[in-house]
Design an enzyme around this catalytic site. Structure first.
Site, PDB file in Angstrom:
ATOM      1  N   HIS A 104     -29.814 -14.807 -39.905  1.00  0.00           N
ATOM      2  CA  HIS A 104     -30.940 -13.592 -41.216  1.00  0.00           C
ATOM      3  C   HIS A 104     -30.883 -13.644 -42.214  1.00  0.00           C
ATOM      4  O   HIS A 104     -31.314 -13.068 -43.116  1.00  0.00           O
ATOM      5  CB  HIS A 104     -30.581 -12.492 -40.402  1.00  0.00           C
ATOM      6  CG  HIS A 104     -29.615 -11.622 -38.615  1.00  0.00           C
ATOM      7  ND1 HIS A 104     -29.213 -10.738 -38.173  1.00  0.00           N
ATOM      8  CD2 HIS A 104     -30.370 -12.399 -37.982  1.00  0.00           C
ATOM      9  CE1 HIS A 104     -29.049 -10.646 -36.789  1.00  0.00           C
ATOM     10  NE2 HIS A 104     -30.417 -11.518 -36.608  1.00  0.00           N
ATOM     11  N   ASN A 129     -13.061  -8.001 -32.243  1.00  0.00           N
ATOM     12  CA  ASN A 129     -13.860  -7.097 -32.595  1.00  0.00           C
ATOM     13  C   ASN A 129     -12.734  -6.079 -32.993  1.00  0.00           C
ATOM     14  O   ASN A 129     -11.870  -5.499 -32.208  1.00  0.00           O
ATOM     15  CB  ASN A 129     -15.142  -6.304 -31.737  1.00  0.00           C
ATOM     16  CG  ASN A 129     -15.784  -6.222 -32.560  1.00  0.00           C
ATOM     17  OD1 ASN A 129     -16.322  -6.608 -33.447  1.00  0.00           O
ATOM     18  ND2 ASN A 129     -17.710  -5.141 -31.450  1.00  0.00           N
ATOM     19  N   SER A 138     -21.992  -5.696 -32.906  1.00  0.00           N
ATOM     20  CA  SER A 138     -21.503  -4.439 -32.192  1.00  0.00           C
ATOM     21  C   SER A 138     -22.184  -4.648 -31.126  1.00  0.00           C
ATOM     22  O   SER A 138     -22.275  -4.446 -29.592  1.00  0.00           O
ATOM     23  CB  SER A 138     -22.113  -3.272 -32.591  1.00  0.00           C
ATOM     24  OG  SER A 138     -23.239  -3.720 -33.158  1.00  0.00           O
ATOM     25  N   GLU A 198     -13.486  -2.754 -32.122  1.00  0.00           N
ATOM     26  CA  GLU A 198     -12.926  -1.831 -31.083  1.00  0.00           C
ATOM     27  C   GLU A 198     -14.104  -2.599 -29.935  1.00  0.00           C
ATOM     28  O   GLU A 198     -14.993  -3.429 -30.708  1.00  0.00           O
ATOM     29  CB  GLU A 198     -13.818  -0.208 -31.170  1.00  0.00           C
ATOM     30  CG  GLU A 198     -14.858  -0.624 -31.745  1.00  0.00           C
ATOM     31  CD  GLU A 198     -15.216   0.747 -33.120  1.00  0.00           C
ATOM     32  OE1 GLU A 198     -16.266   0.475 -32.725  1.00  0.00           O
ATOM     33  OE2 GLU A 198     -14.259   1.124 -33.496  1.00  0.00           O
TER      34      GLU A 198
HETATM   35  P1  OAD Z   1     -23.156  -3.869 -37.121  1.00  0.00           P
HETATM   36  O1  OAD Z   1     -22.285  -2.901 -38.390  1.00  0.00           O
HETATM   37  O2  OAD Z   1     -23.610  -3.190 -36.253  1.00  0.00           O
HETATM   38  O3  OAD Z   1     -21.786  -3.564 -36.267  1.00  0.00           O
HETATM   39  C1  OAD Z   1     -20.028  -4.231 -37.099  1.00  0.00           C
HETATM   40  C2  OAD Z   1     -18.739  -4.434 -35.846  1.00  0.00           C
HETATM   41  O4  OAD Z   1     -18.117  -5.353 -36.565  1.00  0.00           O
HETATM   42  C3  OAD Z   1     -19.135  -2.824 -34.795  1.00  0.00           C
HETATM   43  O5  OAD Z   1     -18.893  -3.331 -33.411  1.00  0.00           O
HETATM   44  C4  OAD Z   1     -17.305  -2.936 -35.717  1.00  0.00           C
HETATM   45  O6  OAD Z   1     -16.323  -2.657 -34.934  1.00  0.00           O
HETATM   46  C5  OAD Z   1     -16.877  -3.994 -36.043  1.00  0.00           C
HETATM   47  N1  OAD Z   1     -15.829  -4.276 -36.748  1.00  0.00           N
HETATM   48  C6  OAD Z   1     -15.418  -3.150 -38.009  1.00  0.00           C
HETATM   49  N2  OAD Z   1     -14.478  -3.070 -39.568  1.00  0.00           N
HETATM   50  C7  OAD Z   1     -14.271  -4.795 -38.280  1.00  0.00           C
HETATM   51  C8  OAD Z   1     -12.862  -5.206 -38.809  1.00  0.00           C
HETATM   52  N3  OAD Z   1     -12.207  -4.803 -39.654  1.00  0.00           N
HETATM   53  N4  OAD Z   1     -12.314  -6.383 -37.754  1.00  0.00           N
HETATM   54  C9  OAD Z   1     -13.402  -6.747 -36.753  1.00  0.00           C
HETATM   55  N5  OAD Z   1     -14.301  -5.850 -36.265  1.00  0.00           N
HETATM   56  C10 OAD Z   1     -14.574  -5.086 -37.890  1.00  0.00           C
HETATM   57  O7  OAD Z   1     -23.045  -5.152 -37.478  1.00  0.00           O
HETATM   58  P2  OAD Z   1     -23.734  -5.916 -36.638  1.00  0.00           P
HETATM   59  O8  OAD Z   1     -23.240  -6.741 -35.530  1.00  0.00           O
HETATM   60  O9  OAD Z   1     -23.046  -7.533 -37.087  1.00  0.00           O
HETATM   61  O10 OAD Z   1     -29.562  -7.577 -38.958  1.00  0.00           O
HETATM   62  O11 OAD Z   1     -25.266  -5.959 -36.708  1.00  0.00           O
HETATM   63  C11 OAD Z   1     -26.534  -6.777 -36.084  1.00  0.00           C
HETATM   64  C12 OAD Z   1     -27.282  -6.573 -37.605  1.00  0.00           C
HETATM   65  O12 OAD Z   1     -28.359  -5.649 -37.532  1.00  0.00           O
HETATM   66  C13 OAD Z   1     -27.094  -7.392 -38.892  1.00  0.00           C
HETATM   67  O13 OAD Z   1     -27.171  -9.234 -38.739  1.00  0.00           O
HETATM   68  C14 OAD Z   1     -28.481  -6.371 -38.989  1.00  0.00           C
HETATM   69  C15 OAD Z   1     -28.357  -5.327 -38.780  1.00  0.00           C
HETATM   70  O14 OAD Z   1     -29.582  -5.081 -38.375  1.00  0.00           O
HETATM   71  C16 OAD Z   1     -30.570  -7.665 -39.879  1.00  0.00           C
HETATM   72  O15 OAD Z   1     -30.947  -6.762 -41.072  1.00  0.00           O
HETATM   73  C17 OAD Z   1     -32.106  -8.344 -38.930  1.00  0.00           C
END
Ligand code: OAD
Length: 242
Positions: free
Chosen positions: A118, A211, A187, A213
């Site tokens: 990204h 993860n 997520s 959760e």
């Molecule tokens: P999200 O914010 O959607 O998800 C973050 C995940 O991390 C969630 O499932 C949380 O439960 C988990 N989480 C939070 N704290 C944690 C910890 N301490 N240990 C383990 N897990 C933890 O973020 P992404 O899935 O990365 O894209 O989002 C994907 C994309 O959406 C990003 O790259 C971005 C966004 O839009 C672009 O900007 C193109």
């Protein structure tokens, strides 16, 4: 014949692909996107993460990424980033780390075979030539592009919604050949990354989610383990090394 831990690991998983998301950097102090206090809570995705939003208000979009870029100097990589880099150094098989994160914490931890699908906060690109430059300062609508000398031609090197993520050919090739796929701290809401586990599964790989959760697709992974990345990731990868 007695196998060493390294040899038996190689037999089980000669090729590993790891996907990380915002959750791996959460304990370093970088906000995730979704959920309470998430980055998208205070902003409309259309305004700050699409090309149309950028054309509408480049100053606002640049300020949003300037702020995120500045904050990188206040954070450090954590035990989860480090565990992945340590694992890569000890592992003799194929290892590819694909991150959706635009921070540089995997690089700072020492990860080598790394794809920022990204984009990266510390890079910008010219909208005309698509040349990419390392960039540590703020961008403004007055900033001159180093290649074309045009003011306002540089944009953050970030893949916005509707744009194609980077190095997809390399990622799909690795997924089609991997034996173990591990998804960490994501997520599972944003495609194509959210579909990588299916590609790996189709190639016969074991799929594991680590993860805080269970994510959107947790029940479709072979294993889904819940807990903070700084605990789960070192435990999981140390166990793999035996
Ligand atoms: P999200 O914010 O959607 O998800 C973050 C995940 O991390 C969630 O499932 C949380 O439960 C988990 N989480 C939070 N704290 C944690 C910890 N301490 N240990 C383990 N897990 C933890 O973020 P992404 O899935 O990365 O894209 O989002 C994907 C994309 O959406 C990003 O790259 C971005 C966004 O839009 C672009 O900007 C193109």
């Amino acid at each position: 014949m007695q196998l060493t831990a390294d040899q038996s690991l190689m037999l089980n998983y000669p090729s590993i692909v790891v996907l990380t998301g915002a959750g791996i950097s959460a304990e370093s102090g970088i906000r995730t996107f979704r959920g309470s206090g998430g980055l998208w809570e205070n902003h409309s995705i259309e305004d700050v993460a699409t090309l149309e939003g950028y054309y509408r208000n480049p100053a606002l979009v640049q300020a949003f990424y300037n702020d995120r870029r500045q904050r990188l100097s206040e954070v450090v990589c954590n035990a989860a980033h480090k565990a992945l880099s340590d694992f890569e150094k000890s592992f003799d098989g194929e290892f590819l780390l694909v991150t959706q994160n635009v921070d540089d914490l995997h690089s700072r931890a020492g990860s080598q075979n790394l794809i920022h699908m990204h984009g990266e906060l510390y890079k910008v690109s010219c909208q005309d030539t698509e040349q990419v430059f390392e960039w540590y300062d703020d961008l403004t609508t007055e900033t001159l592009c180093p290649c074309c000398q045009m003011a306002g031609n540089l944009r953050p090197h970030i893949v916005w919604f509707g744009e194609m993520p980077l190095e997809m050919d390399r990622i799909y090739k690795a997924l089609s050949q991997c034996d173990l796929f591990v998804s960490i701290g994501t997520s599972g809401n944003v495609y194509p990354a959210a579909g990588f586990f299916e590609e790996a599964k189709a190639a016969g790989a074991e799929t594991v989610e680590l993860n805080l959760e269970p994510g959107t697709n947790a029940s479709r992974f072979d294993r889904s383990l819940s807990g903070p990345a700084t605990e789960l990731v070192p435990e999981f990868f140390n166990a793999l090394l035996g």
